[in-house]
Design a protein around this motif. Structure first.
Motif, PDB file in Angstrom:
ATOM      1  N   GLY A   1     -48.856   2.510 -22.762  1.00 48.39           N
ATOM      2  CA  GLY A   1     -49.184   3.224 -23.982  1.00 48.39           C
ATOM      3  C   GLY A   1     -48.091   4.133 -24.493  1.00 48.39           C
ATOM      4  N   ARG A   2     -47.169   4.548 -23.603  1.00 52.32           N
ATOM      5  CA  ARG A   2     -46.148   5.487 -24.063  1.00 52.32           C
ATOM      6  C   ARG A   2     -44.810   5.267 -23.402  1.00 52.32           C
ATOM      7  NH1 ARG A   2     -45.952  10.298 -20.700  1.00 52.32           N
ATOM      8  NH2 ARG A   2     -47.220  10.017 -18.846  1.00 52.32           N
ATOM      9  N   SER A   3     -44.636   4.157 -22.692  1.00 53.42           N
ATOM     10  CA  SER A   3     -43.405   3.958 -21.933  1.00 53.42           C
ATOM     11  C   SER A   3     -42.178   3.887 -22.813  1.00 53.42           C
ATOM     12  CB  SER A   3     -43.517   2.670 -21.112  1.00 53.42           C
ATOM     13  OG  SER A   3     -44.599   2.739 -20.239  1.00 53.42           O
TER      14      SER A   3
ATOM     15  N   ALA B   1     -43.208   0.425 -17.313  1.00 57.45           N
ATOM     16  CA  ALA B   1     -44.427  -0.366 -17.386  1.00 57.45           C
ATOM     17  C   ALA B   1     -44.431  -1.341 -18.564  1.00 57.45           C
ATOM     18  CB  ALA B   1     -45.649   0.550 -17.455  1.00 57.45           C
ATOM     19  N   ASP B   2     -44.139  -0.861 -19.770  1.00 54.18           N
ATOM     20  CA  ASP B   2     -44.183  -1.743 -20.943  1.00 54.18           C
ATOM     21  C   ASP B   2     -43.153  -2.854 -20.852  1.00 54.18           C
ATOM     22  OD1 ASP B   2     -46.263  -0.459 -22.124  1.00 54.18           O
ATOM     23  OD2 ASP B   2     -45.101   0.581 -23.648  1.00 54.18           O
TER      24      ASP B   2
ATOM     25  N   LEU C   1     -36.198  -5.696 -13.824  1.00 48.63           N
ATOM     26  CA  LEU C   1     -37.105  -4.637 -14.275  1.00 48.63           C
ATOM     27  C   LEU C   1     -38.382  -4.622 -13.433  1.00 48.63           C
ATOM     28  CD1 LEU C   1     -36.669  -5.033 -18.136  1.00 48.63           C
ATOM     29  CD2 LEU C   1     -35.885  -3.111 -16.746  1.00 48.63           C
ATOM     30  N   ARG C   2     -38.877  -5.807 -13.063  1.00 50.29           N
ATOM     31  CA  ARG C   2     -40.070  -5.841 -12.207  1.00 50.29           C
ATOM     32  C   ARG C   2     -39.774  -5.280 -10.820  1.00 50.29           C
ATOM     33  NH1 ARG C   2     -40.916 -10.728 -15.145  1.00 50.29           N
ATOM     34  NH2 ARG C   2     -39.849 -11.989 -13.570  1.00 50.29           N
TER      35      ARG C   2
ATOM     36  N   TRP D   1     -42.745   8.848 -12.768  1.00 49.42           N
ATOM     37  CA  TRP D   1     -42.307   8.806 -14.175  1.00 49.42           C
ATOM     38  C   TRP D   1     -41.536   7.513 -14.444  1.00 49.42           C
ATOM     39  CZ3 TRP D   1     -37.873   8.170 -16.897  1.00 49.42           C
ATOM     40  CH2 TRP D   1     -37.875   8.533 -18.252  1.00 49.42           C
ATOM     41  N   PHE D   2     -40.633   7.168 -13.534  1.00 50.80           N
ATOM     42  CA  PHE D   2     -39.862   5.939 -13.728  1.00 50.80           C
ATOM     43  C   PHE D   2     -40.777   4.716 -13.731  1.00 50.80           C
ATOM     44  CE2 PHE D   2     -36.288   8.631 -12.308  1.00 50.80           C
ATOM     45  CZ  PHE D   2     -35.370   8.312 -13.307  1.00 50.80           C
ATOM     46  N   ALA D   3     -41.780   4.690 -12.854  1.00 54.31           N
ATOM     47  CA  ALA D   3     -42.711   3.564 -12.834  1.00 54.31           C
ATOM     48  C   ALA D   3     -43.427   3.441 -14.175  1.00 54.31           C
ATOM     49  CB  ALA D   3     -43.715   3.730 -11.694  1.00 54.31           C
TER      50      ALA D   3
END
Length: 274
Positions: free
Chosen positions: A267-269, A259-260, A110-111, A253-255
């Motif tokens: 905040g909204r991922s 993020a979360d 994921l990273r 958008w994918f980044a």
């Protein structure tokens, strides 16, 4: 040290890559720093198209500023041996990493996915198309991926140097619209990002091996092999591999969506994945 050839102000130490028209050397600059020097092979120096392609690569890469993209440092196109100088990125290719050690664990995967998305977003924000995102063109050091090789990249709207109908890129990671003769877009780069990560997540090319005809047939049919890819990455890859380029989200958008899941608060991922 005296036996090493010089090119401009750079001492060429070792060959680290070779393409159809150019060779990439590990080199040292006048400050003792390692850099990567790409020079045209001797037989292509007299060909205007080869020089023009190198100039296009320089122009495209010079526009990009990103911690996940190799930087352009220098270059000369009018000498006897045209060359460009780039940041030397230590590490190994994502392709070699997966082939030698298997798919990374979920958290590392994921990273890597987020770092690659950030780099590609920076490329697109600079008005550039990479056009060859693939496991061989991502260098990994630790958990940090760096996008390299702008050899067929171009600025959006720049002259197309390839002949109409010629497919350019790494076939197993080409978007279906490119196979059908369409123009490269940010959406086709995103598709290649998703296909590259599908390989990293499963250890298998997403559209199988074998003949080019068979691979292209499966790409056109949308038959991606994502078995074994962990969630939430698999859900994101399905969006990136959508047959319709208009339905693929942007790299930025994918980044954000990742993020979360990588310890970076957006905040909204998580809601974006719903």
């Amino acid at each position: 040290m005296g036996k090493h050839r010089r090119l401009g102000g750079y001492r060429l130490l070792d060959e680290i890559g070779r393409g159809s028209t150019a060779v990439v050397h590990l080199a040292m600059d006048s400050f003792g720093r390692e850099v990567a020097v790409k020079e045209l092979q001797e037989e292509f120096v007299a060909e205007p198209e080869a020089r023009q392609r190198l100039a296009q690569e320089m122009a495209a890469q010079a526009r990009v500023r990103s911690g996940h993209v190799a930087r352009l440092l220098d270059g000369r196109l009018d000498g006897e041996r045209p060359y460009v100088v780039m940041q030397y990125v230590p590490g190994c290719s994502l392709g070699d990493l997966v082939a030698d050690y298997g798919p990374p664990r979920r958290e590392r995967l994921l990273r890597l996915a987020r770092g690659m998305a950030l780099g590609l977003a920076d490329v697109h924000d600079a008005g550039v198309l990479h056009r060859d995102v693939s496991p061989g063109n991502v260098i990994v050091l630790g958990d940090r991926p760096t996008l390299i090789d702008f050899g067929i990249a171009r600025e959006a709207g720049a002259e197309q140097l390839t002949r109409r109908g010629m497919v350019i890129g790494t076939p197993a990671y080409l978007a279906p619209e490119l196979i059908e003769g369409g123009a490269a877009t940010t959406a086709s780069d995103v598709y290649a990002w998703a296909a590259t990560l599908a390989y990293a997540a499963t250890g298998r090319p997403p559209f199988g091996r074998g003949s080019l005809h068979g691979v292209c047939f499966r790409i056109l049919r949308g038959q991606a092999d994502l078995e074994g890819a962990p969630e939430p990455l698999a859900a994101l890859l399905r969006r990136g591999l959508d047959r319709d380029p208009a339905r693929r989200p942007a790299a930025r958008w994918f980044a954000g969506a990742l993020a979360d899941w990588t310890g970076v608060s957006s905040g909204r991922s998580r809601a974006l994945l719903a």
